[in-house]
Scaffold this active site. Structure first.
Site, PDB file in Angstrom:
ATOM      1  N   ARG A 208       0.832  -1.186   0.000  1.00 25.08           N
ATOM      2  CA  ARG A 208       0.000   0.000   0.000  1.00 25.08           C
ATOM      3  C   ARG A 208       0.880   1.255   0.000  1.00 25.08           C
ATOM      4  NH1 ARG A 208      -5.624  -0.809   0.662  1.00 25.08           N
ATOM      5  NH2 ARG A 208      -5.674   1.461   0.588  1.00 25.08           N
TER       6      ARG A 208
ATOM      7  N   THR B 117       4.820  -8.452   5.564  1.00 22.77           N
ATOM      8  CA  THR B 117       4.759  -9.855   5.165  1.00 22.77           C
ATOM      9  C   THR B 117       5.265 -10.008   3.730  1.00 22.77           C
ATOM     10  OG1 THR B 117       2.413  -9.432   4.711  1.00 22.77           O
ATOM     11  CG2 THR B 117       2.942 -10.665   6.706  1.00 22.77           C
TER      12      THR B 117
HETATM   13  C1  17S Z   1      -0.717  -4.465   8.687  1.00 18.68           C
HETATM   14  N1  17S Z   1      -1.797  -3.695   9.208  1.00 18.68           N
HETATM   15  S1  17S Z   1      -3.032  -3.715   6.922  1.00 18.68           S
HETATM   16  C2  17S Z   1       0.608  -3.895   9.133  1.00 18.68           C
HETATM   17  N2  17S Z   1      -3.825  -2.705   9.163  1.00 18.68           N
HETATM   18  O1  17S Z   1       0.749  -2.575   8.638  1.00 18.68           O
HETATM   19  C3  17S Z   1       1.737  -4.760   8.604  1.00 18.68           C
HETATM   20  N3  17S Z   1      -4.973  -2.367   8.639  1.00 18.68           N
HETATM   21  O2  17S Z   1       2.964  -4.320   9.090  1.00 18.68           O
HETATM   22  C4  17S Z   1       1.502  -6.207   9.041  1.00 18.68           C
HETATM   23  O3  17S Z   1       2.445  -7.040   8.434  1.00 18.68           O
HETATM   24  C5  17S Z   1       0.115  -6.667   8.644  1.00 18.68           C
HETATM   25  O4  17S Z   1      -0.850  -5.791   9.176  1.00 18.68           O
HETATM   26  C6  17S Z   1      -0.193  -8.062   9.143  1.00 18.68           C
HETATM   27  O5  17S Z   1       0.018  -8.139  10.518  1.00 18.68           O
HETATM   28  C7  17S Z   1      -2.873  -3.354   8.516  1.00 18.68           C
HETATM   29  O6  17S Z   1     -10.664   0.241   7.615  1.00 18.68           O
HETATM   30  C8  17S Z   1      -5.744  -1.651   9.293  1.00 18.68           C
HETATM   31  C9  17S Z   1      -7.035  -1.209   8.815  1.00 18.68           C
HETATM   32  C10 17S Z   1      -7.667  -1.845   7.768  1.00 18.68           C
HETATM   33  C11 17S Z   1      -8.907  -1.363   7.345  1.00 18.68           C
HETATM   34  C12 17S Z   1      -9.456  -0.271   7.971  1.00 18.68           C
HETATM   35  C13 17S Z   1      -8.831   0.325   9.002  1.00 18.68           C
HETATM   36  C14 17S Z   1      -7.612  -0.141   9.421  1.00 18.68           C
HETATM   37  C15 17S Z   1     -11.263  -0.181   6.456  1.00 18.68           C
END
Ligand code: 17S
Length: 809
Positions: A548, A655
């Site tokens: 992202r 990941t």
């Molecule tokens: C990720 N977190 S995608 C971390 N959070 O940034 C990575 N999303 O470092 C890690 O490897 C991965 O998780 C797996 O552990 C993420 O509203 C948060 C989020 C998603 C959707 C949203 C709000 C917050 C739609």
């Protein structure tokens, strides 16, 4: 219960004829794919049913992985591989004049997630099936998944992703298991049959949740687990009042508003926008899933829930399903008449919470006002949880009013907010981070008050990825070489890959290693050309950053380095330079303007560099459009250098870094997230380290003067001046000023300029090692040989032993 199946070719033909209504073999590829997919799915069904029977018969604890996202991508080749149908399928496909790969490409990605968190959930399900663990995934069947991205004039444009338009062979609808979900309304008290006072909800607006089950096949075992995705629909009884007042059509049309709930995935990956519809999605998932689990408990055990927590466990994928805590309380108390204390004992023994981010903007909060309107009974329960919790805090730490204010589930203010992370911690028996550094930072920072209260609740589970999708399927060339060299056990258990290490010193093996990489680079070059119209030369170093688009991930640092190389090329300073193809890809959240501007900058730099004749032999840059799971399956096998360059302390784990490592890329990275563990396992000498560490980042922020760094370093200065001069976009003066001002700002959170010199120097080390292909190959082999730790099988083994206490079926 074995259903007789004929041979694959006759089954495919039968489905083409009778399931899809086509008669000739010259039908288009889309129908051939669908006939194949049904034939493959048929081969899963009897094991799927058997797995459900085994689960019902087993007395192991069962686990429910609750997640708003499951980024599974394509299912066809995964199923073919796990069922060992590859050879047969290849032959049958040939009869239809198509390759298996072409058939696989007919399938739409199931893009039911944003990024790492959703993909992790998908890797976890694969590992649970491989390890034969009794785990069910619960999620939402979004009609529209992650948006499709295309680039117009260098800018991201979003299009809806109607992934279900050609049907979805991999789901089975189960209307008999529909659940009723109740929104809005008011709470009031009534006297139940035993004369006890009960809280009841009246005047609610109800919606039905219909489950669609997807099979999750294990690898060469007879296990097929389930991912149950809920779709929202109107209750059959339409709003009677409206009906009686003659508004029949309006009543029927209200079906629409119910179906809104599961219409679209919210596309922000790191911030909640506080929209009511999002909270509806969260509660919808949680309530449907809990009711489902409790109904099957009651069927077997009646309404006695004393043993429930010992046999059931809910893993919360971040706070998105945190309503599970008060919802389980509500069901136990209001529906099954349990006391508060009994209900709380059950709840806090079966909830476990995983945190995925330290970014403050991603910490979920819901306005008490909005929450109370949509879920009035849940709000009452949250207040009561908080009252009791703060009472114990007051008893344990008498007089510490400040502590009570800090840990309260409610953040006071003019618009009070519910802190979902705190609700999850208080309601769970386990709280984990996703890499060692991340867990350490959580316990020392964000969650330190809770860590002091309950140190035993906190634990680390470093993420992993499935080597079946991310090595065996996506990199068949490397798979074959590995099988030939160390046997094929690594597909079941990646710790076996360590056996590869001695081959690093075998010169003939290294030749073959390079041949494999070369083939994969050719395939990637072709893919880049087809999708972005840029020619990549497989003899160049392939330097890749896909994830992202976010400021903390610092795609900007990568572009600045590209500009630096370009500046050197123009100056004729190519001494020691290695020709590179730089690929950057990823989606920006539609409302994240700075991220979208970064996409524009990458595209504009790419078009100037790619049309500069002097740069042709040294540098090509591409922004790869619509990055997604199936694109990564082509990208990671062809990558030489993996860019993992986030500001230290910001990337919880990462990941993608693990997928690249497994496919033989070397990493250039900071001491952030799982990079630290990758470097430990691979050896410091096989990792290109640069930049400040998390502690230094904190310290540097106190007295950060990026302008002084820029002024003192002529190379950095020229890079800044090139961007600021409008060189990369002559027609829109000042368009990138927000970005360059941010870089020069003493308040810049991401410290891009602080790490730039160190990054340039690390990239020079990359270039010089790459020129020694024997050395590069050695280091590449050693990385792959030490990637065993990063299998999600290892991660899931730890969840099962240490959190879930779940046993193999
Ligand atoms: C990720 N977190 S995608 C971390 N959070 O940034 C990575 N999303 O470092 C890690 O490897 C991965 O998780 C797996 O552990 C993420 O509203 C948060 C989020 C998603 C959707 C949203 C709000 C917050 C739609």
């Amino acid at each position: 219960m074995n259903f007789p199946l004929a041979s694959l070719d006759s089954e495919v033909l039968r489905h083409l004829n009778y399931s899809l209504g086509h008669h000739s073999k010259t039908v288009n590829h889309s129908y051939v794919y669908r006939a194949f997919a049904i034939a493959v799915r048929d081969r899963l069904v009897s094991n799927w049913l058997k797995t459900q029977e085994r689960m019902n018969a087993s007395d192991s604890r069962r686990v429910y992985y609750l997640s708003l996202e499951f980024l599974i991508g394509r299912s066809f080749s995964n199923a073919v591989h796990n069922l060992e149908l590859g050879d047969a399928a290849r032959v049958v496909a040939h009869d239809y004049g198509v390759s298996l790969e072409e058939l696989a490409e007919q399938e739409h990605d199931a893009g039911l997630g944003n990024g790492g968190l959703g993909r992790l959930a998908a890797c976890f399900l694969d590992s649970c099936a491989n390890l034969e663990l009794p785990v069910v995934g619960y999620g939402i069947r979004y009609e529209y998944g992650m948006f499709h991205q295309h680039i117009e004039n260098g800018r991201q444009v979003e299009d809806p992703d109607h992934w279900l338009r050609d049907g979805n062979t991999w789901e089975i609808e189960r209307p008999e298991d529909a659940r009723r979900i109740r929104f809005y309304g008011n709470t009031t008290q009534s006297i139940d049959a035993d004369g006890d006072i009960r809280q009841v909800l009246i005047d609610t607006h109800d919606v039905l949740a219909i489950p669609f089950d997807m099979p999750i096949p294990g690898f060469k075992n007879s296990t097929v687990n389930t991912l149950r995705l809920w779709k929202a629909t109107a209750t059959d009884v339409f709003d009677l009042e409206e009906f009686n007042s003659g508004s029949y059509t309006e009543a029927v049309a209200s079906k629409n508003s119910a179906e809104q709930i599961t219409m679209v995935l919210y596309p922000n990956d790191a911030s909640e926008n506080g929209k009511e519809l999002r909270l509806k999605q969260q509660y919808f998932l949680v309530s449907a899933s809990l009711q489902d689990v409790m109904a099957s408990w009651v069927k077997k055990h009646g309404e006695d829930f004393t043993g429930f927590a010992e046999k059931n466990c809910f893993q919360l994928n971040d706070t998105h399903p945190a309503c599970a805590v008060p919802e389980l309380m509500r069901l136990l108390i209001d529906q099954y008449g349990k006391s508060w204390d009994d209900a709380w004992a059950v709840t806090t023994s079966c909830m476990a919470y995983t945190n995925h981010t330290l970014l403050p903007e991603a910490l979920e909060r819901w306005s008490v006002r909005l929450f109370g309107k949509l879920l009035p009974r849940l709000l009452e329960i949250i207040y009561e949880i908080n009252r009791r919790f703060l009472k114990t805090v007051a008893e344990q730490y008498p007089g510490d009013i400040e502590l009570q204010r800090r840990v309260s589930l409610i953040e006071e203010g003019h618009d009070p907010q519910i802190r979902m992370a705190y609700l999850s911690i208080v309601g769970s028996y386990s709280v984990n981070g996703v890499a060692q550094l991340h867990t350490d930072l959580l316990t020392a920072g964000l969650f330190s008050d809770f860590y002091k209260m309950w140190p035993g609740k906190f634990n680390n589970k470093t993420n992993g990825v499935t080597q079946r999708r991310w090595l065996a399927h996506c990199n068949p060339e490397l798979k074959d070489l590995l099988n030939e060299t160390i046997g094929d056990q690594w597909q079941k258990d990646l710790s076996n890959i360590k056996k590869l290490e001695s081959s690093a010193e075998d010169a003939e093996f290294r030749v073959r290693w390079r041949e494999v990489k070369h083939v994969n680079k050719q395939a990637l070059a072709k893919y880049v050309n087809e999708n972005a119209g840029v020619e990549f030369d497989p003899s160049f170093l392939f330097d890749v950053q896909v994830k992202r688009i976010h400021e903390y991930k610092r795609q900007l640092l990568n572009v600045l380095h590209c500009v630096h190389l370009y500046d050197r090329i123009l100056a004729g300073d190519t001494q020691g330079m290695t020709p590179r193809c730089v690929l950057i890809g990823g989606k920006a959240a539609p409302g994240y303007h700075l991220a979208k501007l970064i996409v524009k900058l990458i595209n504009d730099v790419a078009s100037v560099v790619n049309s500069e004749p002097k740069a042709k032999d040294w540098l090509r840059i591409v922004f790869f459009p619509n990055y997604r799971v199936s694109a990564m399956e082509v990208i990671c096998p062809g990558t030489d250098l993996s860019e993992q360059i986030s500001t230290a302390g910001k990337e919880a784990s990462g990941t993608g870094n693990m997928k690249f490592m497994m496919n033989g890329a070397l990493t250039i990275g900071t001491l952030d997230g799982a990079n630290i563990e990758i470097r430990e396992k691979a050896g410091a000498e096989n990792f290109f380290l640069f930049g400040l560490d998390a502690a230094e980042v904190k310290k540097t922020r106190e007295n950060y003067r990026p302008n002084e760094i820029i002024a003192a370093d002529p190379e950095i200065r020229r890079v800044m001046e090139l961007v600021e001069s409008g060189h990369f976009n002559q027609s829109e003066p000042g368009i990138f000023d927000i970005l360059t001002r941010g870089l020069r700002d003493a308040q810049d959170q991401w410290l891009t300029i602080a790490d730039f010199r160190s990054y340039i120097d690390a990239q020079k080390r990359v270039s010089s090692v790459y020129q020694d292909q024997e050395q590069w190959s050695r280091q590449s082999i050693i990385n792959v040989a030490n990637s065993g730790w990063f299998s999600s099988d290892r991660t899931i083994g730890q969840y099962a032993d240490e959190i879930w206490k779940a046993k193999k079926l």
